[in-house]
Design an enzyme around this catalytic site. Structure first.
Site, PDB file in Angstrom:
ATOM      1  N   HIS A 124       5.330  -0.205   1.379  1.00 37.42           N
ATOM      2  CA  HIS A 124       5.167  -1.292   0.347  1.00 37.42           C
ATOM      3  C   HIS A 124       6.601  -1.412  -0.402  1.00 37.42           C
ATOM      4  O   HIS A 124       6.214  -1.648  -1.855  1.00 37.42           O
ATOM      5  CB  HIS A 124       4.100  -1.134  -0.556  1.00 37.42           C
ATOM      6  CG  HIS A 124       2.577  -1.089   0.411  1.00 37.42           C
ATOM      7  ND1 HIS A 124       1.343  -0.551  -0.270  1.00 37.42           N
ATOM      8  CD2 HIS A 124       2.307  -1.498   1.592  1.00 37.42           C
ATOM      9  CE1 HIS A 124       0.542  -0.651   0.709  1.00 37.42           C
ATOM     10  NE2 HIS A 124       0.963  -1.156   1.879  1.00 37.42           N
TER      11      HIS A 124
ATOM     12  N   HIS B 281      -2.402  -2.970  -1.512  1.00 33.32           N
ATOM     13  CA  HIS B 281      -1.508  -3.294  -0.461  1.00 33.32           C
ATOM     14  C   HIS B 281      -0.973  -4.602  -0.435  1.00 33.32           C
ATOM     15  O   HIS B 281      -1.728  -5.513  -1.101  1.00 33.32           O
ATOM     16  CB  HIS B 281      -2.471  -2.895   0.979  1.00 33.32           C
ATOM     17  CG  HIS B 281      -2.760  -1.697   0.954  1.00 33.32           C
ATOM     18  ND1 HIS B 281      -2.671  -0.800   2.121  1.00 33.32           N
ATOM     19  CD2 HIS B 281      -3.658  -0.776   0.000  1.00 33.32           C
ATOM     20  CE1 HIS B 281      -3.124   0.480   2.151  1.00 33.32           C
ATOM     21  NE2 HIS B 281      -3.667   0.430   0.517  1.00 33.32           N
TER      22      HIS B 281
END
Ligand SMILES: Cc1cc2nc3c(=O)[nH]c(=O)nc-3n(C[C@H](O)[C@H](O)[C@H](O)COP(=O)(O)OP(=O)(O)OC[C@H]3O[C@@H](n4cnc5c(N)ncnc54)[C@H](O)[C@@H]3O)c2cc1C
Length: 598
Positions: free
Chosen positions: A534, A577
């Site tokens: 990420h 996320h």
């Protein structure tokens, strides 16, 4: 080549539906031509933006993607195949970090999606929005208007939440009002779950983590980016691009590696993009910029002479714009897991037990909580962190810009905003080692979502095909390490609660029974941690004086027509996320570029 669809690169025969005729063109077909908007990188944000901009038939849009089209490819569409494409150059850039100095010189595999859809084509499906405070922080850092109230509409705009056919609120529940209903990206809850989700929920609730309506503070079932009806991955290529691929004003060239933006400098030192150069099968091509270039692969700024002068000089690149923030402020989530074997008599033969619904499964048990909810050490760890930061401010190690970020992060810790995540993987997640043959595992990953460490991503050469130097600088701040140690201890507690415990062998495969003290757990983390993929921050949206690369309109400082639209623009990490945010940012960017916002 598919004879029914000569423009489209369908390299593999497929049981999945074939895409309609697309405007995928060859390098020769676009060479020397002019396009209003040239989008570099046909990934998640890039395809959202291309789809929205080309809704106006009067503008021409070209997407240049380094990877292949990979459309209708079962390797991508089949949700059970995730992570099997890692290392395969058809789908994955397969980067690696430099040895991490605060992590025993560990080099961490750093996968990135390649091909139309980018990382949305190889990700692990968890799909949800971050906490309001995470997005409001963008505005607090100097980006007027970039707040939750603005971005929430774009999360909604991109999402089409499909309710599950089989409803089992005890195991999987949802609140319809928290979802979009008409967006392009189909998401839903899994059609089936393993037998562990219900017991896991009870186990984590018994430790005081309450069920939450939203993924902001508590235990939650995350939707996944799998179309529950078609049972295929839902991603930027099949949900945004393919339904609109016949638009004559939306051109795409694939297997075309952009090497730089060619700019002209005016008397005031402002750069204007005039051409984009790319390589296809070892041949160089250029296309002309009608209005704007949008980078959905931010590192190309350095190859184009926009970045820190000293880094560009070292790489043999002439500096057009000295912009020291390029490639800095990199923030990355990371995780480490606890794994136990599942008792043989309760092991699942997935295909026999679940039939074709197995194609809709993914990890969905997720909890976002503050450290205070899981560790008695939280106050002392956070006190030591605040002191370390104060010291680094006094010695000048921390810039004024970073001080502003840390002030927000420390306040979020104080306010008990969730920065820790726990994700249960029924059966398979065993990084970094391969599973033991014949044994199924249940693992709980501890994920750290608001790191204090800051890294960088820079080119090291003027060879555009050479991978950048990726340095997330894990555990620069000891707090990042010590807090994940506390999280792992909590993972063990979860696995030790009934009714979950009865399904497990009691033999811990990782970290293992010999790893008990905090020091031993820290050593385990340093040897076994992984990125959560990420990455943000390398083209941060911040005021220029604060190390910013783009302004709130996503325009690169000192340029007239170059923007960055990808996850690298996020200036401070979010506790979630990030794919939902990538879609939302792509949607918002389209409205910014067309003048509907700001
Ligand atoms: C393995 C993995 C698992 C993940 N799991 C999840 C998850 O479960 N849930 C979640 O929310 N998020 C997840 N993510 C994160 C999320 O998917 C990404 O952050 C997001 O998709 C990134 O979008 P982007 O537009 O910034 O970049 P990308 O989607 O990566 O797009 C960048 C594009 O640019 C192209 N490109 C790069 N260089 C060039 C060049 N020189 N010329 C032309 N094209 C170029 C690339 O090939 C790519 O297509 C995961 C990511 C990965 C990698």
């Amino acid at each position: 080549m598919n004879p029914l669809n000569p423009c489209c690169d369908l390299s593999s025969s497929s049981a999945f539906p074939l895409s309609p005729r697309t405007m995928i063109l060859s390098a020769n077909q676009v060479s020397g031509k002019s396009f209003d908007y040239i989008i570099v990188g046909g990934g998640t944000c890039g395809l959202v933006l291309a789809t929205r901009l080309s809704e106006d038939p009067s503008v021409s849009v070209l997407v240049i993607e380094a990877g292949a089209a990979n459309l209708d490819d079962p390797e991508i569409l089949d949700p059970t195949q995730f992570s099997t494409r890692f290392g395969n150059p058809k789908y994955d850039w397969a980067f690696e970090t430099v040895p991490q100095k605060s992590c025993n010189d560990l080099s961490v595999p750093f996968n990135r999606g390649k091909g139309l859809g980018g990382s949305s084509g190889i990700n692990f499906f968890q799909y949800h929005r971050p906490a309001k405070s995470d997005i409001d922080a963008f505005e607090e850092l100097g980006n007027e208007g970039w707040n939750w109230a603005l971005l929430e509409d774009y999360y909604v705009k991109s999402e089409r939440f499909v309710e599950p056919v089989k409803k089992d609120p005890a195991v999987l529940s949802y609140t319809l009002a928290n979802h979009g209903a008409t967006g392009p990206l189909t998401v839903g809850l899994p059609n089936v779950v393993s037998r562990f989700e219900g017991p896991y929920r009870t186990a984590i609730e018994s430790l005081g983590i309450e069920f939450a309506e939203k993924p902001t503070n508590g235990f939650w079932f995350t939707p996944i980016s799998v179309d529950p009806v078609e049972r295929v991955r839902s991603y930027a290529a099949n949900k945004y691009y393919q339904p609109n691929a016949t638009r004559e004003n939306l051109s795409v060239v694939v297997s075309a590696h952009v090497t730089k933006i060619v700019t002209a400098l005016d008397a005031n030192g402002q750069a204007t993009a005039v051409e984009v150069a790319f390589l296809s099968e070892d041949t160089s091509y250029t296309v002309k910029v009608g209005k704007e270039v949008v980078l959905s692969a931010g590192y190309i700024l350095e190859l184009s002479g926009i970045g820190n002068k000293s880094i560009l000089e070292a790489a043999g690149i002439e500096t057009k714009i000295h912009l020291p923030g390029v490639g800095e402020n990199v923030q990355e989530h990371f995780y480490s897991s606890v794994l136990q074997g599942i008792r043989p008599e309760v092991m699942l033969n997935l295909y026999e037990a679940l039939g074709k619904d197995v194609f809709g499964m993914a990890a969905t048990c997720i909890a976002f909580v503050p450290l205070a909810s899981v560790s008695p050490m939280h106050a002392s760890l956070q006190e030591s962190l605040a002191k370390a930061i104060e010291k680094d401010i006094s010695t000048g190690k921390i810039s004024e810009s970073l001080r502003k970020q840390y002030t927000i992060q420390l306040k979020h810790l104080q306010d008990r905003e969730p920065s820790c995540e726990f994700l249960m993987w029924p059966l398979f997640r065993t990084d970094p080692s391969a599973p033991v043959p014949g044994v199924q595992f249940l693992s709980v990953s501890a994920m750290a979502n608001h790191p204090f460490s800051r890294g960088s991503i820079h080119i090291t050469s003027n060879d555009p095909l050479l991978a950048p130097r990726i340095d997330p600088n894990y555990f620069e701040y000891e707090y990042d390490l010590l807090s994940i140690v506390e999280q792992l201890k909590f993972c063990r507690k979860i696995l030790d609660q009934e009714p979950l415990k009865q399904f497990l062998t009691g033999n811990e495969f990782r970290p293992g029974p010999n790893v008990q003290s905090d020091e031993e757990i820290a050593d385990y983390v340093k040897a076994n941690m992984r990125t959560t993929w990420h990455t943000i921050g390398s083209c941060s949206m911040l005021p220029r004086a604060d190390g910013g690369v783009v302004d709130r309109n996503l325009k690169v400082y000192n340029t007239t027509n170059i923007r960055v639209v990808d996850m690298s623009i996020l200036p401070l990490h979010i506790g979630a996320h990030i794919q939902a945010t990538a879609y939302a940012v792509g949607e918002l960017a389209a409205d910014i570029i067309t003048g509907q916002v700001f």
